[in-house]
Design a protein around this motif. Structure first.
Motif, PDB file in Angstrom:
ATOM      1  N   THR A  78      16.594  47.466  27.699  1.00  0.00           N
ATOM      2  CA  THR A  78      16.849  47.782  26.296  1.00  0.00           C
ATOM      3  C   THR A  78      16.401  49.199  25.944  1.00  0.00           C
ATOM      4  O   THR A  78      15.505  49.760  26.582  1.00  0.00           O
ATOM      5  N   LYS A  79      17.028  49.740  24.908  1.00  0.00           N
ATOM      6  CA  LYS A  79      16.602  51.047  24.395  1.00  0.00           C
ATOM      7  C   LYS A  79      15.216  50.903  23.756  1.00  0.00           C
ATOM      8  O   LYS A  79      14.313  51.707  23.999  1.00  0.00           O
ATOM      9  N   LEU A  80      15.054  49.873  22.941  1.00  0.00           N
ATOM     10  CA  LEU A  80      13.785  49.526  22.318  1.00  0.00           C
ATOM     11  C   LEU A  80      13.508  48.062  22.625  1.00  0.00           C
ATOM     12  O   LEU A  80      14.418  47.289  22.891  1.00  0.00           O
ATOM     13  N   ARG A  81      12.243  47.654  22.534  1.00  0.00           N
ATOM     14  CA  ARG A  81      11.907  46.279  22.914  1.00  0.00           C
ATOM     15  C   ARG A  81      12.538  45.259  21.984  1.00  0.00           C
ATOM     16  O   ARG A  81      12.736  45.518  20.797  1.00  0.00           O
ATOM     17  N   LYS A  82      12.815  44.098  22.542  1.00  0.00           N
ATOM     18  CA  LYS A  82      13.488  43.055  21.780  1.00  0.00           C
ATOM     19  C   LYS A  82      13.081  41.685  22.306  1.00  0.00           C
ATOM     20  O   LYS A  82      12.974  41.490  23.514  1.00  0.00           O
ATOM     21  N   PRO A  83      12.880  40.702  21.401  1.00  0.00           N
ATOM     22  CA  PRO A  83      12.663  39.322  21.841  1.00  0.00           C
ATOM     23  C   PRO A  83      14.003  38.632  22.097  1.00  0.00           C
ATOM     24  O   PRO A  83      14.990  38.927  21.424  1.00  0.00           O
TER      25      PRO A  83
ATOM     26  N   ALA B 247      16.788  46.129  19.609  1.00  0.00           N
ATOM     27  CA  ALA B 247      16.951  46.866  20.863  1.00  0.00           C
ATOM     28  C   ALA B 247      17.734  48.159  20.694  1.00  0.00           C
ATOM     29  O   ALA B 247      17.607  49.070  21.506  1.00  0.00           O
ATOM     30  N   ALA B 248      18.563  48.262  19.669  1.00  0.00           N
ATOM     31  CA  ALA B 248      19.484  49.387  19.453  1.00  0.00           C
ATOM     32  C   ALA B 248      20.630  49.320  20.472  1.00  0.00           C
ATOM     33  O   ALA B 248      21.786  49.141  20.114  1.00  0.00           O
ATOM     34  N   ILE B 249      20.300  49.488  21.748  1.00  0.00           N
ATOM     35  CA  ILE B 249      21.306  49.359  22.810  1.00  0.00           C
ATOM     36  C   ILE B 249      20.710  48.487  23.908  1.00  0.00           C
ATOM     37  O   ILE B 249      19.539  48.633  24.274  1.00  0.00           O
ATOM     38  N   GLU B 250      21.535  47.582  24.447  1.00  0.00           N
ATOM     39  CA  GLU B 250      21.123  46.737  25.569  1.00  0.00           C
ATOM     40  C   GLU B 250      22.108  46.922  26.715  1.00  0.00           C
ATOM     41  O   GLU B 250      23.320  47.045  26.497  1.00  0.00           O
TER      42      GLU B 250
END
Length: 514
Positions: free
Chosen positions: A411-416, A395-398
Protein backbone atom coordinates in the motif's frame (compact mmCIF):
# COMPACT_ATOMS: atom_id res chain seq x y z
CA UNK A 1 -43.38 26.80 21.64
CA UNK A 2 -40.57 25.57 23.88
CA UNK A 3 -37.01 26.15 22.73
CA UNK A 4 -35.32 23.04 21.40
CA UNK A 5 -32.28 21.96 23.43
CA UNK A 6 -28.96 22.98 21.89
CA UNK A 7 -26.16 20.39 21.83
CA UNK A 8 -22.68 20.75 20.36
CA UNK A 9 -20.53 17.84 19.16
CA UNK A 10 -16.75 17.77 19.61
CA UNK A 11 -13.96 15.28 20.17
CA UNK A 12 -10.79 13.58 18.96
CA UNK A 13 -10.38 9.83 18.70
CA UNK A 14 -7.21 7.80 18.18
CA UNK A 15 -6.15 4.53 19.79
CA UNK A 16 -2.40 4.98 20.20
CA UNK A 17 0.37 2.61 21.18
CA UNK A 18 3.29 4.11 23.07
CA UNK A 19 5.28 1.06 21.91
CA UNK A 20 4.80 1.83 18.22
CA UNK A 21 7.51 3.65 16.30
CA UNK A 22 5.00 5.65 14.28
CA UNK A 23 3.64 9.12 15.04
CA UNK A 24 0.14 10.42 14.36
CA UNK A 25 -0.19 13.84 12.76
CA UNK A 26 -3.21 16.14 12.51
CA UNK A 27 -4.15 15.13 8.95
CA UNK A 28 -4.61 11.52 10.07
CA UNK A 29 -7.71 12.57 12.04
CA UNK A 30 -9.58 13.53 8.86
CA UNK A 31 -11.27 16.39 10.74
CA UNK A 32 -14.95 17.15 10.16
CA UNK A 33 -16.26 20.61 10.92
CA UNK A 34 -19.64 22.26 11.30
CA UNK A 35 -22.36 20.54 9.28
CA UNK A 36 -19.91 17.80 8.28
CA UNK A 37 -20.06 16.58 11.88
CA UNK A 38 -23.85 16.25 11.79
CA UNK A 39 -23.74 14.55 8.40
CA UNK A 40 -21.55 11.77 9.80
CA UNK A 41 -24.24 10.40 12.11
CA UNK A 42 -27.66 9.45 10.75
CA UNK A 43 -29.24 9.42 14.21
CA UNK A 44 -28.80 13.19 14.71
CA UNK A 45 -29.69 14.28 11.19
CA UNK A 46 -32.96 16.07 10.36
CA UNK A 47 -35.80 13.59 10.10
CA UNK A 48 -34.49 11.33 12.87
CA UNK A 49 -36.08 11.50 16.36
CA UNK A 50 -32.94 13.01 17.91
CA UNK A 51 -32.43 15.25 14.89
CA UNK A 52 -35.90 16.72 15.24
CA UNK A 53 -35.74 17.07 19.04
CA UNK A 54 -32.40 18.88 19.24
CA UNK A 55 -30.68 21.85 17.63
CA UNK A 56 -27.31 20.20 16.83
CA UNK A 57 -24.09 22.13 16.22
CA UNK A 58 -20.85 20.60 15.01
CA UNK A 59 -17.60 22.00 16.36
CA UNK A 60 -14.90 19.58 15.19
CA UNK A 61 -14.46 15.81 15.41
CA UNK A 62 -11.49 13.78 14.21
CA UNK A 63 -11.15 10.00 14.06
CA UNK A 64 -7.69 8.73 13.20
CA UNK A 65 -6.68 5.18 12.34
CA UNK A 66 -5.00 3.67 15.41
CA UNK A 67 -1.27 4.21 15.42
CA UNK A 68 1.65 5.69 17.28
CA UNK A 69 1.59 8.54 19.75
CA UNK A 70 -0.11 11.76 18.62
CA UNK A 71 2.36 14.59 18.15
CA UNK A 72 1.97 17.53 20.50
CA UNK A 73 1.64 19.86 17.54
CA UNK A 74 -1.22 17.81 16.09
CA UNK A 75 -3.07 17.77 19.41
CA UNK A 76 -2.57 21.47 20.05
CA UNK A 77 -3.60 22.41 16.51
CA UNK A 78 -6.82 20.38 16.54
CA UNK A 79 -7.64 21.26 20.15
CA UNK A 80 -7.20 24.96 19.42
CA UNK A 81 -9.61 24.71 16.52
CA UNK A 82 -12.17 22.89 18.68
CA UNK A 83 -11.90 25.64 21.31
CA UNK A 84 -12.15 28.37 18.69
CA UNK A 85 -15.25 26.81 17.17
CA UNK A 86 -16.83 26.31 20.59
CA UNK A 87 -16.28 30.00 21.32
CA UNK A 88 -17.93 30.95 18.03
CA UNK A 89 -20.91 28.68 18.69
CA UNK A 90 -21.43 29.93 22.24
CA UNK A 91 -21.57 33.54 21.05
CA UNK A 92 -24.67 32.80 18.96
CA UNK A 93 -26.54 30.15 20.99
CA UNK A 94 -27.01 29.07 24.59
CA UNK A 95 -25.68 25.54 24.97
CA UNK A 96 -27.55 22.93 26.96
CA UNK A 97 -25.20 20.04 26.32
CA UNK A 98 -22.12 18.68 24.60
CA UNK A 99 -21.61 15.23 23.10
CA UNK A 100 -17.93 14.37 23.62
CA UNK A 101 -17.20 11.91 20.78
CA UNK A 102 -13.93 10.14 21.70
CA UNK A 103 -12.17 6.78 21.79
CA UNK A 104 -10.41 7.07 25.12
CA UNK A 105 -6.93 5.69 24.38
CA UNK A 106 -5.28 8.69 22.74
CA UNK A 107 -1.73 9.34 23.91
CA UNK A 108 -0.11 12.69 23.20
CA UNK A 109 3.52 13.72 23.49
CA UNK A 110 4.07 15.40 26.84
CA UNK A 111 0.49 14.87 28.09
CA UNK A 112 -1.06 12.10 30.15
CA UNK A 113 -4.82 11.53 29.98
CA UNK A 114 -5.29 13.52 26.78
CA UNK A 115 -9.08 13.18 26.66
CA UNK A 116 -9.38 14.71 30.11
CA UNK A 117 -7.08 17.54 29.13
CA UNK A 118 -9.16 18.24 26.02
CA UNK A 119 -12.46 18.17 27.92
CA UNK A 120 -11.04 20.44 30.61
CA UNK A 121 -10.22 23.00 27.92
CA UNK A 122 -13.71 22.63 26.47
CA UNK A 123 -15.20 23.18 29.93
CA UNK A 124 -13.35 26.46 30.21
CA UNK A 125 -15.37 27.65 27.20
CA UNK A 126 -18.78 26.03 27.70
CA UNK A 127 -18.73 26.42 31.50
CA UNK A 128 -19.54 24.02 34.32
CA UNK A 129 -23.32 24.11 33.85
CA UNK A 130 -23.44 22.60 30.35
CA UNK A 131 -24.18 18.87 30.53
CA UNK A 132 -21.58 16.63 28.88
CA UNK A 133 -22.10 13.08 27.64
CA UNK A 134 -19.08 11.06 26.46
CA UNK A 135 -19.19 7.99 24.25
CA UNK A 136 -16.11 5.77 24.15
CA UNK A 137 -14.56 2.52 22.94
CA UNK A 138 -14.45 -0.20 25.59
CA UNK A 139 -10.68 -0.24 25.00
CA UNK A 140 -10.48 3.35 26.22
CA UNK A 141 -9.37 4.49 29.65
CA UNK A 142 -11.46 6.31 32.22
CA UNK A 143 -9.47 8.20 34.82
CA UNK A 144 -11.24 9.70 37.81
CA UNK A 145 -10.52 13.13 36.31
CA UNK A 146 -12.25 12.28 33.02
CA UNK A 147 -15.25 10.81 34.83
CA UNK A 148 -15.50 13.96 36.94
CA UNK A 149 -15.57 16.29 33.95
CA UNK A 150 -18.49 14.38 32.37
CA UNK A 151 -22.11 14.09 33.43
CA UNK A 152 -22.74 10.89 31.47
CA UNK A 153 -20.15 8.44 30.17
CA UNK A 154 -20.59 5.15 28.33
CA UNK A 155 -18.81 2.73 25.99
CA UNK A 156 -19.33 -0.11 23.54
CA UNK A 157 -20.57 -3.45 24.85
CA UNK A 158 -19.21 -5.66 22.08
CA UNK A 159 -15.77 -6.61 20.78
CA UNK A 160 -15.50 -6.83 17.82
CA UNK A 161 -17.41 -3.57 17.93
CA UNK A 162 -20.80 -4.06 16.31
CA UNK A 163 -22.62 -1.55 18.52
CA UNK A 164 -20.70 1.61 17.66
CA UNK A 165 -23.66 3.61 16.33
CA UNK A 166 -25.92 2.22 19.06
CA UNK A 167 -23.51 3.38 21.77
CA UNK A 168 -23.12 6.88 20.36
CA UNK A 169 -26.88 7.21 19.97
CA UNK A 170 -27.39 6.05 23.57
CA UNK A 171 -24.96 8.71 24.77
CA UNK A 172 -26.95 11.37 22.91
CA UNK A 173 -30.34 10.02 23.93
CA UNK A 174 -29.35 9.95 27.61
CA UNK A 175 -28.02 13.48 27.29
CA UNK A 176 -31.29 14.73 25.82
CA UNK A 177 -33.19 13.01 28.61
CA UNK A 178 -31.06 14.73 31.22
CA UNK A 179 -31.48 18.12 29.57
CA UNK A 180 -35.24 17.62 29.33
CA UNK A 181 -35.51 16.85 33.04
CA UNK A 182 -33.49 19.96 33.85
CA UNK A 183 -35.66 22.09 31.59
CA UNK A 184 -38.72 20.71 33.37
CA UNK A 185 -37.39 22.05 36.65
CA UNK A 186 -35.61 18.97 38.00
CA UNK A 187 -32.42 20.27 39.63
CA UNK A 188 -30.38 17.12 39.22
CA UNK A 189 -27.00 15.98 37.95
CA UNK A 190 -26.16 12.27 37.83
CA UNK A 191 -23.87 10.58 40.28
CA UNK A 192 -21.15 8.28 38.97
CA UNK A 193 -19.89 5.18 40.74
CA UNK A 194 -16.32 4.66 39.48
CA UNK A 195 -14.28 1.52 40.26
CA UNK A 196 -10.79 0.94 38.82
CA UNK A 197 -9.65 -2.69 38.56
CA UNK A 198 -5.99 -3.82 38.51
CA UNK A 199 -6.45 -5.69 35.23
CA UNK A 200 -4.91 -4.83 31.86
CA UNK A 201 -5.57 -7.29 29.05
CA UNK A 202 -5.38 -7.15 25.25
CA UNK A 203 -8.58 -7.21 23.24
CA UNK A 204 -7.60 -10.62 21.90
CA UNK A 205 -8.25 -12.06 25.35
CA UNK A 206 -11.43 -10.12 26.05
CA UNK A 207 -13.67 -10.55 23.01
CA UNK A 208 -17.33 -10.51 23.97
CA UNK A 209 -17.87 -13.42 21.54
CA UNK A 210 -16.17 -15.66 24.10
CA UNK A 211 -16.17 -16.34 27.81
CA UNK A 212 -15.62 -14.87 30.31
CA UNK A 213 -16.22 -11.49 28.62
CA UNK A 214 -19.48 -12.79 27.14
CA UNK A 215 -21.18 -13.27 30.51
CA UNK A 216 -19.54 -10.18 32.05
CA UNK A 217 -20.90 -7.87 29.35
CA UNK A 218 -24.25 -9.69 29.29
CA UNK A 219 -24.71 -8.38 32.85
CA UNK A 220 -24.40 -4.72 31.81
CA UNK A 221 -27.93 -4.22 30.39
CA UNK A 222 -29.39 -6.10 33.37
CA UNK A 223 -27.69 -3.67 35.75
CA UNK A 224 -28.72 -0.71 33.62
CA UNK A 225 -32.37 -1.72 34.04
CA UNK A 226 -32.25 -1.20 37.84
CA UNK A 227 -34.32 1.68 39.22
CA UNK A 228 -32.18 4.77 39.64
CA UNK A 229 -29.57 3.74 37.03
CA UNK A 230 -29.14 5.64 33.76
CA UNK A 231 -26.16 3.83 32.25
CA UNK A 232 -23.69 1.08 33.11
CA UNK A 233 -20.36 0.50 31.38
CA UNK A 234 -17.25 -1.66 31.61
CA UNK A 235 -13.96 -0.57 30.06
CA UNK A 236 -11.34 -3.25 29.44
CA UNK A 237 -8.78 -0.48 28.99
CA UNK A 238 -5.99 -0.20 26.45
CA UNK A 239 -3.06 -2.52 26.98
CA UNK A 240 -0.44 -1.09 24.58
CA UNK A 241 0.09 2.29 26.17
CA UNK A 242 2.11 3.02 29.28
CA UNK A 243 0.19 5.59 31.36
CA UNK A 244 -1.08 5.40 34.95
CA UNK A 245 -4.71 5.50 33.71
CA UNK A 246 -4.39 2.27 31.70
CA UNK A 247 -6.51 -0.39 33.41
CA UNK A 248 -10.02 -1.78 33.47
CA UNK A 249 -12.77 0.43 34.92
CA UNK A 250 -16.45 0.14 35.79
CA UNK A 251 -18.68 3.22 35.80
CA UNK A 252 -22.39 3.24 36.61
CA UNK A 253 -24.28 6.52 36.28
CA UNK A 254 -27.64 7.40 37.76
CA UNK A 255 -29.92 9.26 40.13
CA UNK A 256 -29.64 6.97 43.16
CA UNK A 257 -26.26 6.77 44.92
CA UNK A 258 -27.01 3.44 46.56
CA UNK A 259 -28.32 1.89 43.35
CA UNK A 260 -25.35 2.91 41.23
CA UNK A 261 -22.88 1.99 43.96
CA UNK A 262 -24.33 -1.51 44.35
CA UNK A 263 -24.55 -1.95 40.60
CA UNK A 264 -20.95 -0.89 39.99
CA UNK A 265 -19.68 -3.18 42.73
CA UNK A 266 -21.67 -6.07 41.24
CA UNK A 267 -20.06 -5.57 37.82
CA UNK A 268 -16.59 -5.09 39.31
CA UNK A 269 -16.94 -8.28 41.36
CA UNK A 270 -18.07 -10.31 38.34
CA UNK A 271 -15.10 -8.98 36.36
CA UNK A 272 -12.55 -9.57 39.10
CA UNK A 273 -13.81 -13.09 39.85
CA UNK A 274 -13.11 -14.01 36.22
CA UNK A 275 -9.75 -12.26 35.81
CA UNK A 276 -7.79 -15.53 35.75
CA UNK A 277 -10.12 -17.07 33.16
CA UNK A 278 -9.30 -14.80 30.21
CA UNK A 279 -7.63 -16.66 27.35
CA UNK A 280 -6.80 -15.83 23.76
CA UNK A 281 -9.77 -15.96 21.41
CA UNK A 282 -8.10 -18.54 19.16
CA UNK A 283 -5.28 -21.09 19.30
CA UNK A 284 -1.94 -19.28 19.37
CA UNK A 285 1.58 -20.08 18.25
CA UNK A 286 4.67 -18.65 16.70
CA UNK A 287 4.37 -17.56 13.09
CA UNK A 288 6.17 -20.74 12.00
CA UNK A 289 3.89 -22.94 14.08
CA UNK A 290 0.80 -21.28 12.65
CA UNK A 291 2.01 -21.75 9.08
CA UNK A 292 2.86 -25.39 9.73
CA UNK A 293 -0.61 -26.07 11.13
CA UNK A 294 -2.31 -24.18 8.32
CA UNK A 295 -0.45 -26.19 5.69
CA UNK A 296 -1.44 -29.49 7.33
CA UNK A 297 -5.07 -28.45 7.74
CA UNK A 298 -7.74 -29.43 5.23
CA UNK A 299 -9.89 -26.44 6.22
CA UNK A 300 -9.85 -23.65 3.67
CA UNK A 301 -9.45 -20.75 3.87
CA UNK A 302 -7.26 -20.90 6.96
CA UNK A 303 -6.75 -17.45 8.47
CA UNK A 304 -3.69 -16.37 10.45
CA UNK A 305 -3.57 -13.13 12.43
CA UNK A 306 -0.15 -11.47 12.21
CA UNK A 307 -1.05 -9.75 15.45
CA UNK A 308 2.05 -7.84 16.56
CA UNK A 309 1.72 -5.13 13.91
CA UNK A 310 -2.07 -4.80 13.82
CA UNK A 311 -2.77 -1.27 12.49
CA UNK A 312 -6.23 -1.18 14.10
CA UNK A 313 -4.71 -1.66 17.55
CA UNK A 314 -1.95 0.93 17.12
CA UNK A 315 0.74 -0.92 15.15
CA UNK A 316 2.75 1.03 12.59
CA UNK A 317 1.64 -1.43 9.90
CA UNK A 318 4.99 -1.54 8.14
CA UNK A 319 6.77 -4.27 10.10
CA UNK A 320 8.07 -6.71 7.47
CA UNK A 321 8.82 -9.56 9.88
CA UNK A 322 5.80 -11.71 8.98
CA UNK A 323 6.03 -11.32 5.21
CA UNK A 324 9.78 -11.95 5.32
CA UNK A 325 9.19 -15.22 7.18
CA UNK A 326 6.44 -16.19 4.75
CA UNK A 327 8.44 -15.63 1.56
CA UNK A 328 11.36 -17.59 3.00
CA UNK A 329 9.23 -20.76 3.13
CA UNK A 330 10.01 -23.20 0.28
CA UNK A 331 6.35 -24.30 0.06
CA UNK A 332 5.41 -20.98 -1.54
CA UNK A 333 8.25 -20.39 -4.01
CA UNK A 334 6.38 -21.86 -7.00
CA UNK A 335 3.21 -20.43 -8.54
CA UNK A 336 1.64 -23.88 -8.16
CA UNK A 337 2.10 -23.85 -4.40
CA UNK A 338 -0.65 -23.20 -1.82
CA UNK A 339 -2.32 -19.86 -2.56
CA UNK A 340 -1.60 -17.34 0.18
CA UNK A 341 -2.86 -13.76 0.57
CA UNK A 342 -0.85 -11.45 2.81
CA UNK A 343 -2.28 -8.09 3.95
CA UNK A 344 -0.30 -5.91 4.08
CA UNK A 345 2.90 -3.85 4.04
CA UNK A 346 3.21 -0.14 3.12
CA UNK A 347 5.76 0.68 0.45
CA UNK A 348 5.21 4.00 -1.35
CA UNK A 349 8.16 3.51 -3.70
CA UNK A 350 7.09 -0.04 -4.53
CA UNK A 351 3.57 1.16 -5.28
CA UNK A 352 4.83 3.91 -7.58
CA UNK A 353 7.00 1.44 -9.49
CA UNK A 354 4.11 -1.02 -9.88
CA UNK A 355 1.78 1.71 -11.14
CA UNK A 356 4.38 2.80 -13.68
CA UNK A 357 5.00 -0.78 -14.84
CA UNK A 358 1.32 -1.80 -14.96
CA UNK A 359 -0.59 -5.01 -14.31
CA UNK A 360 1.22 -8.08 -15.60
CA UNK A 361 4.70 -6.59 -15.36
CA UNK A 362 7.44 -8.37 -13.43
CA UNK A 363 9.24 -5.95 -11.12
CA UNK A 364 11.66 -5.87 -8.21
CA UNK A 365 10.61 -3.59 -5.38
CA UNK A 366 11.46 -2.84 -1.76
CA UNK A 367 8.80 -2.16 0.87
CA UNK A 368 8.25 -1.80 4.59
CA UNK A 369 10.32 -0.82 7.64
CA UNK A 370 10.31 2.90 6.84
CA UNK A 371 8.76 3.59 10.25
CA UNK A 372 9.34 0.47 12.34
CA UNK A 373 12.64 -1.26 11.55
CA UNK A 374 13.15 -2.67 15.05
CA UNK A 375 12.11 -6.19 14.12
CA UNK A 376 13.07 -6.53 10.45
CA UNK A 377 14.47 -4.33 7.72
CA UNK A 378 13.04 -3.33 4.35
CA UNK A 379 12.00 -6.32 2.22
CA UNK A 380 13.01 -6.66 -1.43
CA UNK A 381 10.78 -8.83 -3.63
CA UNK A 382 10.58 -9.77 -7.30
CA UNK A 383 7.13 -10.64 -8.58
CA UNK A 384 4.32 -10.03 -11.04
CA UNK A 385 1.94 -7.10 -10.60
CA UNK A 386 -1.43 -8.79 -10.12
CA UNK A 387 -3.65 -5.78 -9.43
CA UNK A 388 -3.64 -2.01 -8.91
CA UNK A 389 -6.34 0.04 -7.17
CA UNK A 390 -6.51 3.81 -6.70
CA UNK A 391 -8.55 5.92 -4.31
CA UNK A 392 -8.73 3.99 -1.06
CA UNK A 393 -9.45 6.26 1.94
CA UNK A 394 -6.62 4.83 4.00
CA UNK A 395 -4.16 3.27 1.54
CA UNK A 396 -4.54 5.84 -1.28
CA UNK A 397 -3.13 3.28 -3.74
CA UNK A 398 -2.92 -0.51 -3.33
CA UNK A 399 -1.06 -3.01 -5.46
CA UNK A 400 -0.83 -6.79 -5.32
CA UNK A 401 2.50 -8.43 -6.07
CA UNK A 402 2.51 -12.16 -6.79
CA UNK A 403 5.70 -13.79 -5.56
CA UNK A 404 5.51 -17.53 -6.14
CA UNK A 405 2.11 -18.54 -4.76
CA UNK A 406 1.97 -15.59 -2.35
CA UNK A 407 -0.17 -12.56 -3.22
CA UNK A 408 1.27 -9.70 -1.18
CA UNK A 409 -0.72 -6.49 -0.80
CA UNK A 410 1.48 -3.40 -0.77
CA UNK A 411 0.00 0.00 0.00
CA UNK A 412 0.94 3.64 -0.45
CA UNK A 413 -0.20 4.29 3.14
CA UNK A 414 -1.09 1.75 5.82
CA UNK A 415 -4.53 0.22 5.78
CA UNK A 416 -6.52 -2.34 7.81
CA UNK A 417 -8.10 -5.26 5.93
CA UNK A 418 -11.42 -6.15 7.60
CA UNK A 419 -13.90 -6.66 4.77
CA UNK A 420 -14.24 -9.19 1.98
CA UNK A 421 -14.39 -6.39 -0.56
CA UNK A 422 -10.96 -5.21 0.62
CA UNK A 423 -9.68 -8.30 -1.17
CA UNK A 424 -12.13 -8.83 -4.02
CA UNK A 425 -11.62 -5.26 -5.25
CA UNK A 426 -7.98 -6.25 -5.72
CA UNK A 427 -8.94 -9.26 -7.84
CA UNK A 428 -8.28 -11.60 -4.92
CA UNK A 429 -10.60 -14.38 -3.78
CA UNK A 430 -10.02 -15.10 -0.10
CA UNK A 431 -12.76 -17.73 0.09
CA UNK A 432 -10.98 -19.92 -2.46
CA UNK A 433 -7.47 -19.27 -1.15
CA UNK A 434 -5.60 -21.76 1.01
CA UNK A 435 -4.23 -19.34 3.62
CA UNK A 436 -5.08 -15.69 4.35
CA UNK A 437 -2.70 -13.78 6.61
CA UNK A 438 -3.90 -10.44 7.93
CA UNK A 439 -2.33 -7.92 10.26
CA UNK A 440 -5.11 -8.04 12.80
CA UNK A 441 -5.87 -9.35 16.28
CA UNK A 442 -9.26 -11.03 16.68
CA UNK A 443 -10.95 -11.45 13.32
CA UNK A 444 -13.50 -8.82 12.40
CA UNK A 445 -16.99 -10.20 11.64
CA UNK A 446 -16.66 -10.66 7.86
CA UNK A 447 -13.27 -12.34 8.15
CA UNK A 448 -14.52 -14.48 11.02
CA UNK A 449 -17.44 -15.71 8.91
CA UNK A 450 -15.11 -16.55 6.00
CA UNK A 451 -12.51 -18.43 8.03
CA UNK A 452 -12.97 -22.18 8.21
CA UNK A 453 -10.24 -22.17 10.85
CA UNK A 454 -7.81 -19.62 12.24
CA UNK A 455 -4.91 -19.00 14.58
CA UNK A 456 -3.42 -16.01 16.32
CA UNK A 457 0.30 -15.70 15.57
CA UNK A 458 2.23 -14.14 18.45
CA UNK A 459 4.44 -11.92 16.33
CA UNK A 460 6.58 -8.89 17.27
CA UNK A 461 5.53 -5.28 16.84
CA UNK A 462 4.12 -2.24 18.58
CA UNK A 463 1.04 -4.17 19.75
CA UNK A 464 2.78 -7.38 20.78
CA UNK A 465 0.33 -9.73 22.50
CA UNK A 466 3.03 -10.66 25.00
CA UNK A 467 2.45 -7.60 27.16
CA UNK A 468 5.12 -8.41 29.70
CA UNK A 469 7.95 -8.29 27.18
CA UNK A 470 6.90 -4.80 26.00
CA UNK A 471 8.30 -3.23 29.17
CA UNK A 472 5.56 -1.13 30.78
CA UNK A 473 7.05 1.16 33.43
CA UNK A 474 4.31 3.64 34.39
CA UNK A 475 1.16 1.59 34.87
CA UNK A 476 -0.03 1.28 38.45
CA UNK A 477 1.17 -1.89 40.12
CA UNK A 478 0.23 -4.52 41.06
CA UNK A 479 -1.59 -5.24 37.78
CA UNK A 480 -2.81 -8.51 36.32
CA UNK A 481 -1.23 -10.24 34.36
CA UNK A 482 2.04 -8.39 34.98
CA UNK A 483 1.77 -9.43 38.63
CA UNK A 484 0.34 -12.79 39.66
CA UNK A 485 0.25 -12.65 43.43
CA UNK A 486 -1.32 -9.68 45.19
CA UNK A 487 -4.01 -8.95 47.73
CA UNK A 488 -7.69 -8.61 46.94
CA UNK A 489 -8.18 -5.16 45.32
CA UNK A 490 -10.51 -2.52 46.67
CA UNK A 491 -13.69 -3.01 44.64
CA UNK A 492 -15.75 -0.44 46.50
CA UNK A 493 -17.44 2.37 44.59
CA UNK A 494 -15.96 5.85 44.48
CA UNK A 495 -18.91 8.22 44.11
CA UNK A 496 -18.12 11.14 41.82
CA UNK A 497 -20.47 14.11 41.87
CA UNK A 498 -20.37 17.77 40.97
CA UNK A 499 -20.16 18.86 44.60
CA UNK A 500 -16.74 17.19 44.98
CA UNK A 501 -14.95 20.12 43.37
CA UNK A 502 -15.82 22.95 41.03
CA UNK A 503 -15.25 21.80 37.48
CA UNK A 504 -13.54 25.00 36.48
CA UNK A 505 -11.18 24.67 39.42
CA UNK A 506 -10.29 21.04 38.88
CA UNK A 507 -6.59 20.67 38.18
CA UNK A 508 -4.50 17.71 37.06
CA UNK A 509 -0.82 17.10 37.65
CA UNK A 510 -0.50 15.07 34.45
CA UNK A 511 0.16 17.86 31.96
CA UNK A 512 3.73 18.83 31.25
CA UNK A 513 4.92 21.86 29.29
CA UNK A 514 5.76 21.61 25.63
Amino acid sequence: MARRPVIVVAGLACETSTFSASRTEAAAFHPRRGDEVIEKYAFIQPGSPLGEAVDWHGALIGHALPGGIVTRNAFETLSAEIISRLKDITTSVVLDGMWFDIHGAMCVEGIDDAEYQLLKRCREVIGPDVLVSASMDLHGNVSRELAHQTDLITCYRTAPHIDVAETKERACRNLLGLISRRNNGEAFRPYKAWIPLPILLPGEQTSTRDEPAAHIYATVPLVEAFEGVIDAAIWVGYAWADEPRNRAVVVVTGRDKEAISNSAEKLARIFWNAHKDFKFVAPTGTFTECLDIALRSIKRPFFISDSGDNPTAGGSGDVTWGLTQLLARPEFTNKSGPVVIYASVPGPGAVDKAVEAGVGAVITVTAGAEVDDLHAGPLTMTGRVHAIKHGDRHAAIEIVLQVGSVYSIITKLRKPYHLERDFTELNLTPRSSDIVIVKIGYLEPELYSMAKDWMLALTPGGVDQDLVRLGHKRILRPMWPFDRDFEEPDLSSRIIEMSDEKLTGFRSKTETPV
